[in-house]
Scaffold this motif. Sequence first.
Motif: not given
Length: 291
Positions: A252-257, A263-266
């Motif tokens: 779950w953590l992997a999918n969340y990250l 979605k990050s601008k980076k």
Amino acid sequence: MSASALFDLPGPKARMRYRLYAVLGTLLIVGVIAFVIYKFLDAGQFDGKLWEWIEYEKIQTDLVAALGKTLTAFAVSAVLSLLFGAVFAAGRLSDHAIFRVPSMVIVELFRAIPAVIMMFMFHYGLKFGDPFNSVVAALSLYNGSVLAEVFRAGILSLPRGQSEAAYAVGMRKTQVMVLVLLPQALRAMLPAIISQLVVVLKDTALGFLITYEELLYYARNLGGVAQFGRPLIPVTIVVAAMYITMCLLMAWLANYLAKRERKSKKHLDTGDDDGPLPNKPVLMDSTASTM
């Protein structure tokens, strides 16, 4: 849904066939689980006497303590594996043979030796002392060598413009690698890195072979207690549920990250989402722009 370069979108018959396979697969899995539960019931594994141990506070406390040792070995091994992987990935990508060749030999050597063999060598051959030391050393070297290849693949997948732009603003090769390429490779290869860390977590169970008192070691001892009818299967079920829960949390953590990074601008498009896009313009990471 978008079609890839290699496959067409499935038609109505193909979608119907996929749904049929999904239903049959689900029924098969449910049938296997039901069969296992039936066999356990038939063997009396769910009798009350075999589950009395879980009511004792001392056993609950010891079980949590064993879980803590498992997580401690995992945490230390995970950090050391990441450091090992980062250093030797940089070494393998070096232009200097004096760094590249030894790095290649070390990575290939430790990647080829099973972690459990290294545990035995460190504990019984090299006398590393506490079993914790051998468990951490073996897991760090084996998984670190795998992560080194993951990092190397991630760095090589980055567009050449990233390093060329960094060189253009006056960075040295070490700065380009540490400040520009490696941070982006970490983000790009995050799912693979998390998957390898799940392997680290599960491999801590190998420590019971050299008497490291982690979760599986405690479960084996508790499962042999005659007072509770030697509840090896009930204890194993509880411990397996704990491992499954921890692995699901990491997934779950992997999918969340991964979703947050997309979605990050980076976010750097390396072509993983929609296939290779070598001509697509990319933005330099903000880490490099601060130098």
